[in-house]
Design an enzyme around this catalytic site. Structure first.
Site, PDB file in Angstrom:
ATOM      1  N   SER A  94       1.014  -9.779  -0.397  1.00  0.00           N
ATOM      2  CA  SER A  94       0.759  -8.363  -0.383  1.00  0.00           C
ATOM      3  C   SER A  94       0.803  -7.646   1.091  1.00  0.00           C
ATOM      4  CB  SER A  94      -0.773  -8.069  -0.635  1.00  0.00           C
ATOM      5  OG  SER A  94      -1.777  -8.572   0.014  1.00  0.00           O
TER       6      SER A  94
ATOM      7  N   LYS B 165       0.808  -1.339  -0.131  1.00  0.00           N
ATOM      8  CA  LYS B 165      -0.105   0.059  -0.005  1.00  0.00           C
ATOM      9  C   LYS B 165       1.037   1.210  -0.064  1.00  0.00           C
ATOM     10  CE  LYS B 165      -4.471  -1.251   0.097  1.00  0.00           C
ATOM     11  NZ  LYS B 165      -5.525  -0.388  -0.781  1.00  0.00           N
TER      12      LYS B 165
END
Length: 515
Positions: free
Chosen positions: A316, A63
């Protein structure tokens, strides 16, 4: 520069995305993460399996790429105004980290049930937090409201070209690290990551397939593809909270609809199994959404019978709540189909328990619960480890049936795995009319009080079981002693605002707990 005030700038072309990705200033803060071969699982699945280790970023999540990409492109005047965003964890940390690096004031609106470890992480990175709402969507609405009221710049979590371009730098690295990949598996929440990857890959090497992976209980992209447009899910599961998004973004959906090759969904047990695979192979401790792509890859390989290919998946994030590892360790064997959970009825007489164990043979028993309840029959719950996932389960069940045992396979029964296995043996002292419900309680001090105030005044609670799995919500199983005519019962439960499901006819409940 891309307009920072527009969430869905459809005017940006695919070539514009390519340029934005190539010029993204993310390497001022992010690392080029390794593309690491997973030796054990590659051998197991007869493919070369590569893990893109985004869990190794400074904020332990991809992110940071999108957040810094957008924030760094703000004008001097915009930076002076300060920024606000909504997040359940990873995006908020990326925004806080980026803002601190650039000397900008940041406010992160987070759901009130957000765990302390995530709130503390935002504070350590220099961000201010404001807790509001019971889920991401409520927090996001509040963040937009605050931005308008205070003239802050709103930083969306996924549905903005600058965010998408930042995430797309992962695809650029993948091709630089290995241009011979056949397929890339990408976790999908709001769609920013998968949109950034496909818009880059499909312009440079369109033969590489990109497959999106969603959690079954938050599959907003799958729902949108079926309807032909973004739709809002009525509710989402929170186990893989990093992808717990009710509605895919407009721009991310446009790119996915145009370029995505395929999509697959996986359940929580499969995610737990993938977390275990990552730990055993590369010693990564992934959060549930971080292992989502690997879980999807494993299912996709079996479904499509893929062999001899080079497959990459995105790890992720690794912002896992430590206490949730207990739940993960309990479920990973079931997810890998290395264990079965059975309810079995045997005669209640001397020697029958021994006879039953003999019929099981030399299998490894992982769990066994028994309680006397009837003079003729006894019910037991048994977990059995499987060496051969393909054939052994059927052989075990068939063998028990041949030997005249009544058997129920509970391996896929969510309520049995969450509650019943810990509650074997409880019967009411007499026949009563009961209705059983499973609830998701927000983890807040007033959640139980609110529940009791609303229901216990009118209906007697005849069963109550709570188990905390280290997530932002608690799983509760409760039974009510009701009468045949309780017209306000459903109305009362709906007014609580908690997600619930009736389990009165669940076979595990009927087998072990119902008179």
């Amino acid at each position: 520069m891309i307009d920072s005030q527009s969430n869905n700038n459809h005017f940006i072309s695919e070539s514009g995305y390519l340029s934005s990705i190539l010029r993204a200033p993310v390497y001022e803060v992010v690392q080029i993460t390794p593309l690491q071969k997973m030796e054990k699982i590659s051998l197991r699945f007869n493919n070369i399996i590569l893990a893109k280790r985004e869990d190794m970023q400074p904020v332990h999540s991809f992110k940071l790429r999108g957040a810094y990409s957008m924030i760094s492109q703000l004008s001097i005047e915009e930076k002076k105004r300060g920024i606000v965003t909504a997040s359940a964890g990873n995006h908020g940390q990326g925004v806080a980290f980026s803002a601190k690096k650039l000397g900008i004031k940041s406010l992160i609106v987070m759901p009130v049930v957000t765990t302390k470890i995530k709130i503390d992480a935002v504070h350590r990175m220099g961000g201010e937090t404001y807790l509001f709402g019971s889920n991401f969507d409520e927090s996001n609405k509040k963040a937009i409201e605050i931005a308008k009221k205070n003239n802050y710049i709103f930083i969306p979590p996924f549905d903005h070209p600058s965010i998408i371009a930042g995430q797309g730098t992962i695809a650029m690295e993948l091709l630089q690290q290995d241009a011979h990949i056949d397929r890339i598996f990408v976790p999908v929440g709001g769609g920013g990551l998968v949109a950034g990857i496909i818009v880059f890959i499909k312009q440079l090497m369109p033969h590489i397939q990109v497959i999106g992976v969603e959690a079954e209980d938050s599959a907003c992209l799958k729902a949108a593809l079926l309807k032909g447009k973004p739709v809002s899910l009525s509710c989402v599961g929170l186990f893989a909270e990093g992808v717990a998004v009710k509605k895919i973004g407009l721009e991310t959906f446009r790119l996915c609809k145009k370029y995505l090759d395929d999509i697959i969904t996986v359940n929580n047990d499969s995610i737990c199994s993938a977390i275990k695979d990552l730990f055993e192979d590369v010693r990564a401790i992934s959060e549930p959404s971080g292992a989502l792509a690997l879980a999807g890859m494993k299912k996709y390989i079996c479904k499509k019978k893929i062999k001899g290919e080079k497959l990459a998946h995105i790890v992720s994030g690794a912002n896992v709540n430590f206490h949730s590892l207990r739940y993960i360790s309990e479920r990973c064997e079931l997810g890998e189909k290395q264990e079965i959970l059975l309810a079995v009825m045997i005669p209640e007489k001397k020697g029958s328990f021994l006879d039953f164990c003999k019929k099981i043979g030399k299998k490894i028993i992982t769990e066994l619960s028994y309680r006397y309840f009837h003079k003729e029959n006894a019910c037991i719950l048994i977990g059995i480890s499987l060496a051969n996932r393909l054939n052994e389960k059927k052989k075990i069940i068939d063998n028990l049936i041949i030997n005249k045992y009544k058997v129920i396979d509970l391996s896929k029964d969510e309520m049995a795995k969450l509650h019943i296995r810990y509650m074997i043996g409880g019967y009411p002292s007499k026949n009563i009319l009961e209705r059983l419900f499973s609830f998701e309680f927000p983890e807040s001090p007033l959640a139980l009080l609110k529940f009791l105030k609303n229901v216990s005044t009118y209906w007697n609670i005849s069963l109550f079981h709570y188990r905390n799995y280290g997530t932002d919500y608690g799983r509760v199983l409760t039974a009510f002693h009701t009468t045949k005519n309780s017209p306000k019962f459903e109305e009362c439960l709906n007014n609580l605002g908690y997600r619930f499901h009736e389990e009165t006819n669940n076979p595990a409940f009927c087998f072990f707990l119902k008179k």
